[in-house]
Design a protein around this motif. Structure first.
Motif, PDB file in Angstrom:
ATOM      1  N   ARG A 102       0.825  -1.206   0.000  1.00  5.99           N
ATOM      2  CA  ARG A 102       0.000   0.000   0.000  1.00  5.99           C
ATOM      3  C   ARG A 102       0.863   1.261   0.000  1.00  5.99           C
ATOM      4  O   ARG A 102       0.622   2.203  -0.757  1.00  5.99           O
ATOM      5  N   CYS A 103       1.871   1.271   0.852  1.00  4.96           N
ATOM      6  CA  CYS A 103       2.788   2.418   0.926  1.00  4.96           C
ATOM      7  C   CYS A 103       3.505   2.634  -0.407  1.00  4.96           C
ATOM      8  O   CYS A 103       3.546   3.749  -0.933  1.00  4.96           O
ATOM      9  N   LEU A 104       4.063   1.563  -0.954  1.00  4.36           N
ATOM     10  CA  LEU A 104       4.830   1.705  -2.193  1.00  4.36           C
ATOM     11  C   LEU A 104       3.947   2.095  -3.369  1.00  4.36           C
ATOM     12  O   LEU A 104       4.375   2.857  -4.239  1.00  4.36           O
ATOM     13  N   GLN A 105       2.715   1.609  -3.389  1.00 11.03           N
ATOM     14  CA  GLN A 105       1.818   1.995  -4.481  1.00 11.03           C
ATOM     15  C   GLN A 105       1.452   3.475  -4.393  1.00 11.03           C
ATOM     16  O   GLN A 105       1.357   4.167  -5.417  1.00 11.03           O
ATOM     17  N   LEU A 106       1.247   3.963  -3.182  1.00  8.89           N
ATOM     18  CA  LEU A 106       0.978   5.393  -2.999  1.00  8.89           C
ATOM     19  C   LEU A 106       2.142   6.236  -3.516  1.00  8.89           C
ATOM     20  O   LEU A 106       1.939   7.263  -4.184  1.00  8.89           O
ATOM     21  N   LEU A 107       3.362   5.800  -3.219  1.00  7.94           N
ATOM     22  CA  LEU A 107       4.537   6.530  -3.681  1.00  7.94           C
ATOM     23  C   LEU A 107       4.682   6.434  -5.196  1.00  7.94           C
ATOM     24  O   LEU A 107       5.011   7.423  -5.860  1.00  7.94           O
ATOM     25  N   ARG A 108       4.425   5.264  -5.746  1.00  7.88           N
ATOM     26  CA  ARG A 108       4.506   5.100  -7.201  1.00  7.88           C
ATOM     27  C   ARG A 108       3.473   5.991  -7.892  1.00  7.88           C
ATOM     28  O   ARG A 108       3.763   6.638  -8.912  1.00  7.88           O
ATOM     29  N   ASP A 109       2.272   6.052  -7.338  1.00 12.84           N
ATOM     30  CA  ASP A 109       1.228   6.910  -7.909  1.00 12.84           C
ATOM     31  C   ASP A 109       1.604   8.386  -7.831  1.00 12.84           C
ATOM     32  O   ASP A 109       1.126   9.202  -8.630  1.00 12.84           O
ATOM     33  N   ALA A 110       2.460   8.733  -6.862  1.00 12.45           N
ATOM     34  CA  ALA A 110       2.923  10.115  -6.712  1.00 12.45           C
ATOM     35  C   ALA A 110       4.146  10.415  -7.578  1.00 12.45           C
ATOM     36  O   ALA A 110       4.722  11.502  -7.489  1.00 12.45           O
ATOM     37  N   GLY A 111       4.541   9.440  -8.405  1.00  9.37           N
ATOM     38  CA  GLY A 111       5.623   9.676  -9.354  1.00  9.37           C
ATOM     39  C   GLY A 111       6.992   9.204  -8.921  1.00  9.37           C
ATOM     40  O   GLY A 111       7.994   9.508  -9.584  1.00  9.37           O
ATOM     41  N   TYR A 112       7.066   8.442  -7.832  1.00 12.57           N
ATOM     42  CA  TYR A 112       8.357   7.950  -7.355  1.00 12.57           C
ATOM     43  C   TYR A 112       8.698   6.599  -7.975  1.00 12.57           C
ATOM     44  O   TYR A 112       7.826   5.748  -8.139  1.00 12.57           O
ATOM     45  N   GLN A 113       9.974   6.421  -8.283  1.00 15.24           N
ATOM     46  CA  GLN A 113      10.486   5.080  -8.559  1.00 15.24           C
ATOM     47  C   GLN A 113      10.822   4.423  -7.216  1.00 15.24           C
ATOM     48  O   GLN A 113      11.280   5.093  -6.288  1.00 15.24           O
ATOM     49  N   ILE A 114      10.590   3.141  -7.133  1.00 12.28           N
ATOM     50  CA  ILE A 114      10.843   2.407  -5.896  1.00 12.28           C
ATOM     51  C   ILE A 114      12.216   1.756  -5.972  1.00 12.28           C
ATOM     52  O   ILE A 114      12.442   0.851  -6.777  1.00 12.28           O
ATOM     53  N   TRP A 115      13.131   2.251  -5.144  1.00 10.13           N
ATOM     54  CA  TRP A 115      14.475   1.671  -5.061  1.00 10.13           C
ATOM     55  C   TRP A 115      14.607   1.020  -3.690  1.00 10.13           C
ATOM     56  O   TRP A 115      14.373   1.660  -2.667  1.00 10.13           O
ATOM     57  N   VAL A 116      15.008  -0.237  -3.685  1.00  4.15           N
ATOM     58  CA  VAL A 116      15.178  -0.936  -2.414  1.00  4.15           C
ATOM     59  C   VAL A 116      16.646  -1.295  -2.233  1.00  4.15           C
ATOM     60  O   VAL A 116      17.311  -1.737  -3.166  1.00  4.15           O
ATOM     61  N   THR A 117      17.146  -1.059  -1.039  1.00  2.80           N
ATOM     62  CA  THR A 117      18.524  -1.429  -0.734  1.00  2.80           C
ATOM     63  C   THR A 117      18.583  -2.927  -0.492  1.00  2.80           C
ATOM     64  O   THR A 117      17.770  -3.481   0.254  1.00  2.80           O
ATOM     65  N   SER A 118      19.544  -3.577  -1.133  1.00  2.96           N
ATOM     66  CA  SER A 118      19.640  -5.032  -1.041  1.00  2.96           C
ATOM     67  C   SER A 118      21.085  -5.464  -1.255  1.00  2.96           C
ATOM     68  O   SER A 118      21.782  -4.897  -2.104  1.00  2.96           O
ATOM     69  N   PRO A 119      21.550  -6.462  -0.499  1.00  9.10           N
ATOM     70  CA  PRO A 119      22.928  -6.930  -0.662  1.00  9.10           C
ATOM     71  C   PRO A 119      23.084  -7.981  -1.759  1.00  9.10           C
ATOM     72  O   PRO A 119      24.186  -8.464  -1.997  1.00  9.10           O
ATOM     73  N   ASP A 120      21.983  -8.343  -2.437  1.00  9.91           N
ATOM     74  CA  ASP A 120      22.106  -9.452  -3.383  1.00  9.91           C
ATOM     75  C   ASP A 120      22.880  -9.047  -4.640  1.00  9.91           C
ATOM     76  O   ASP A 120      23.094  -7.877  -4.913  1.00  9.91           O
ATOM     77  N   GLN A 121      23.273 -10.022  -5.408  1.00  5.89           N
ATOM     78  CA  GLN A 121      24.184  -9.804  -6.544  1.00  5.89           C
ATOM     79  C   GLN A 121      23.567  -8.989  -7.668  1.00  5.89           C
ATOM     80  O   GLN A 121      24.274  -8.435  -8.492  1.00  5.89           O
ATOM     81  N   SER A 122      22.238  -8.918  -7.704  1.00  2.00           N
ATOM     82  CA  SER A 122      21.591  -8.155  -8.773  1.00  2.00           C
ATOM     83  C   SER A 122      21.533  -6.656  -8.474  1.00  2.00           C
ATOM     84  O   SER A 122      21.167  -5.861  -9.331  1.00  2.00           O
ATOM     85  N   ALA A 123      21.915  -6.276  -7.248  1.00  4.17           N
ATOM     86  CA  ALA A 123      21.834  -4.868  -6.864  1.00  4.17           C
ATOM     87  C   ALA A 123      22.897  -4.033  -7.582  1.00  4.17           C
ATOM     88  O   ALA A 123      24.019  -4.479  -7.799  1.00  4.17           O
ATOM     89  N   VAL A 124      22.525  -2.799  -7.919  1.00 10.33           N
ATOM     90  CA  VAL A 124      23.420  -1.874  -8.618  1.00 10.33           C
ATOM     91  C   VAL A 124      24.088  -0.960  -7.598  1.00 10.33           C
ATOM     92  O   VAL A 124      23.451  -0.502  -6.646  1.00 10.33           O
ATOM     93  N   ASP A 125      25.368  -0.704  -7.795  1.00 12.47           N
ATOM     94  CA  ASP A 125      26.101   0.221  -6.927  1.00 12.47           C
ATOM     95  C   ASP A 125      25.423   1.596  -6.992  1.00 12.47           C
ATOM     96  O   ASP A 125      25.221   2.159  -8.066  1.00 12.47           O
ATOM     97  N   LEU A 126      25.079   2.122  -5.843  1.00 12.05           N
ATOM     98  CA  LEU A 126      24.378   3.403  -5.775  1.00 12.05           C
ATOM     99  C   LEU A 126      25.194   4.529  -6.420  1.00 12.05           C
ATOM    100  O   LEU A 126      24.633   5.510  -6.909  1.00 12.05           O
TER     101      LEU A 126
END
Length: 226
Positions: A102-126
């Protein structure tokens, strides 16, 4: 309240604010941003929540979302150092509700991209990502990280490089480091990351209400005299 009345109320409450304090309010507003929002998902330790709020306020990030699925956090005034009072903090803690999505959908509807911090190998260096879009930066719980639900909704998974044996930073440290990287990129860019004049006026009113003693009584008197 219409805009004209709001502006008059700002001026009226401002008459109870010292010139130095009023100047500080405007100085802070000029460096506030809503281009980045911070999301905390189900932090267990309330001290971490308070520390994140303190970092966000000090670094100029106005909007913070707190998702409370399992844990309810009572803020520490000592750790937060009053930072939360100047922020727009939204809690998502409805019972029997999927607060994370619900929180993330509200933010997406407000024009935000959802970036999540994650240690997994698919994560991109900030350090290697652009900041053209508005960013909702999500930090998962201290021990397990972001939930599967958040990871599935994320537009991007990001991480900070680690140089030692330790696999992760303390979550409040991670927030501060991530914001430092993103805000530096933002301020070095040509992106209009500042708040609009309307947003600044609305926050000026909110902050004056907190600065002026018995502002509620002053406001009632002012509005009754219009």
């Amino acid at each position: 309240m219409d805009d004209a009345t709001r502006d008059k109320l700002i001026n009226y409450l401002g008459s109870f604010v010292t010139a130095a304090r009023a100047a500080k309010v405007q100085q802070v507003l000029e460096k506030r941003t809503r281009h980045i929002a911070v999301v905390m998902e189900d932090f267990e330790n309330s001290l971490n929540v308070s520390a994140v709020l303190r970092s966000c306020e000090a670094m100029g990030v106005q909007d913070v979302h707190i998702i409370e699925n399992q844990f309810r956090n009572k803020l520490s005034a000592y750790v937060a150092k009053g930072g939360s009072k100047w922020l727009t903090v939204t809690k998502h803690n409805e019972l029997e509700s999927t607060n994370s999505s619900r929180c993330l959908q509200l933010l997406r509807d407000a024009g935000y991209q959802i970036w999540v911090t994650s240690p997994d190998q698919s994560a991109v260096d900030l350090n290697d990502v652009g900041v053209d879009s508005k960013i909702a930066l999500v930090f998962g719980t201290e021990f397990d990280g972001a939930s599967k639900e958040v990871l599935e909704m994320a537009d991007k998974r990001v991480c900070l490089p680690m140089q030692g044996f330790t696999e992760s930073y303390n979550v409040s440290v991670s927030v501060a480091l991530c914001l430092h990287v993103l805000l530096r990129k933002l301020k070095d860019s040509e992106i209009d990351w500042c708040m609009s004049e309307e947003e600044k006026k609305q926050l000026t009113l909110e902050w004056y209400r907190k600065i002026v003693r018995r502002s509620d009584i002053h406001e009632v008197r002012f509005l009754s005299g219009i």
